[in-house]
Design a protein around this motif. Structure first.
Motif, PDB file in Angstrom:
ATOM      1  N   HIS A   1      -1.146-115.552  61.108  1.00 53.10           N
ATOM      2  CA  HIS A   1       0.056-115.749  60.296  1.00 53.10           C
ATOM      3  C   HIS A   1       0.639-114.392  59.923  1.00 53.10           C
ATOM      4  O   HIS A   1      -0.099-113.448  59.661  1.00 53.10           O
ATOM      5  CB  HIS A   1      -0.281-116.496  58.998  1.00 53.10           C
ATOM      6  CG  HIS A   1      -0.686-117.910  59.189  1.00 53.10           C
ATOM      7  ND1 HIS A   1      -1.888-118.272  59.742  1.00 53.10           N
ATOM      8  CD2 HIS A   1      -0.040-119.058  58.892  1.00 53.10           C
ATOM      9  CE1 HIS A   1      -1.970-119.600  59.773  1.00 53.10           C
ATOM     10  NE2 HIS A   1      -0.851-120.092  59.266  1.00 53.10           N
ATOM     11  N   THR A   2       1.938-114.318  59.864  1.00 50.05           N
ATOM     12  CA  THR A   2       2.601-113.124  59.356  1.00 50.05           C
ATOM     13  C   THR A   2       2.766-113.312  57.856  1.00 50.05           C
ATOM     14  O   THR A   2       3.397-114.268  57.407  1.00 50.05           O
ATOM     15  CB  THR A   2       3.971-112.923  60.020  1.00 50.05           C
ATOM     16  OG1 THR A   2       3.763-112.753  61.416  1.00 50.05           O
ATOM     17  CG2 THR A   2       4.673-111.705  59.451  1.00 50.05           C
ATOM     18  N   VAL A   3       2.152-112.422  57.092  1.00 51.81           N
ATOM     19  CA  VAL A   3       2.218-112.489  55.632  1.00 51.81           C
ATOM     20  C   VAL A   3       3.191-111.419  55.154  1.00 51.81           C
ATOM     21  O   VAL A   3       2.994-110.232  55.407  1.00 51.81           O
ATOM     22  CB  VAL A   3       0.829-112.274  54.996  1.00 51.81           C
ATOM     23  CG1 VAL A   3       0.930-112.302  53.477  1.00 51.81           C
ATOM     24  CG2 VAL A   3      -0.155-113.331  55.501  1.00 51.81           C
ATOM     25  N   LEU A   4       4.237-111.870  54.478  1.00 53.83           N
ATOM     26  CA  LEU A   4       5.210-110.955  53.891  1.00 53.83           C
ATOM     27  C   LEU A   4       4.889-110.842  52.409  1.00 53.83           C
ATOM     28  O   LEU A   4       5.044-111.798  51.650  1.00 53.83           O
ATOM     29  CB  LEU A   4       6.639-111.472  54.099  1.00 53.83           C
ATOM     30  CG  LEU A   4       7.758-110.625  53.493  1.00 53.83           C
ATOM     31  CD1 LEU A   4       7.751-109.207  54.062  1.00 53.83           C
ATOM     32  CD2 LEU A   4       9.108-111.292  53.725  1.00 53.83           C
ATOM     33  N   GLU A   5       4.390-109.670  52.018  1.00 44.77           N
ATOM     34  CA  GLU A   5       4.053-109.424  50.617  1.00 44.77           C
ATOM     35  C   GLU A   5       5.291-108.916  49.903  1.00 44.77           C
ATOM     36  O   GLU A   5       5.878-107.911  50.307  1.00 44.77           O
ATOM     37  CB  GLU A   5       2.928-108.400  50.523  1.00 44.77           C
ATOM     38  CG  GLU A   5       1.642-108.870  51.160  1.00 44.77           C
ATOM     39  CD  GLU A   5       0.583-107.784  51.209  1.00 44.77           C
ATOM     40  OE1 GLU A   5       0.917-106.585  51.060  1.00 44.77           O
ATOM     41  OE2 GLU A   5      -0.586-108.138  51.406  1.00 44.77           O
ATOM     42  N   VAL A   6       5.675-109.624  48.858  1.00 46.74           N
ATOM     43  CA  VAL A   6       6.883-109.291  48.113  1.00 46.74           C
ATOM     44  C   VAL A   6       6.469-108.819  46.725  1.00 46.74           C
ATOM     45  O   VAL A   6       5.601-109.414  46.091  1.00 46.74           O
ATOM     46  CB  VAL A   6       7.814-110.524  47.998  1.00 46.74           C
ATOM     47  CG1 VAL A   6       9.108-110.165  47.289  1.00 46.74           C
ATOM     48  CG2 VAL A   6       8.095-111.122  49.376  1.00 46.74           C
ATOM     49  N   GLY A   7       7.097-107.755  46.270  1.00 42.93           N
ATOM     50  CA  GLY A   7       6.800-107.245  44.936  1.00 42.93           C
ATOM     51  C   GLY A   7       8.074-106.876  44.204  1.00 42.93           C
ATOM     52  O   GLY A   7       9.098-106.573  44.813  1.00 42.93           O
TER      53      GLY A   7
END
Length: 119
Positions: A13-19
């Motif tokens: 899975h491509t995990v897009l970490e948003v902050g």
């Protein structure tokens, strides 16, 4: 506050970490990154909201758009969110019935963890 975006791969899975804050000013950057991922061929996308401090209706719209784009491409889309203030937004808008929301990246990707399903 600024928006930070980082991508990694977990269990296919491509995990897009948003902050930071996802609002009317920063949401276009999030939208652009999600479109790039899908247009680039990613079909299993997880957005990790673990470091998000604020999410407004514009941000919700971006997430709904990404979900629709991935569904149209026969992909999957999940959210990782364990912060009660953000979960409350999803409940109030009934989007908790639309998005699969998980408590951890591991649960969202099936990469071990406690195996807990959507919240």
């Amino acid at each position: 506050m600024e928006l930070s975006l980082a991508t990694r791969t977990v269990a296919g899975h491509t995990v897009l970490e948003v902050g930071g804050e996802v609002d009317v000013y920063t949401a276009p950057r999030l939208r652009e990154r999600l479109v790039e991922l899908v247009d680039g061929g990613e079909r299993k996308v997880v957005v990790d909201l673990g470091r998000v401090d604020f999410l407004d209706s514009t941000g919700l719209g971006v997430l709904v758009g990404a979900l629709k784009r991935l569904r149209a491409a026969d992909g999957t889309f999940g959210l990782v969110c364990a912060k009660e203030p953000l979960l409350k937004i999803f409940r109030i808008t009934a989007l908790d019935q639309v998005f699969p929301i998980f408590g951890s990246v591991e649960a969202a990707t099936g990469a071990g963890g406690d195996g807990a399903g959507p919240q």
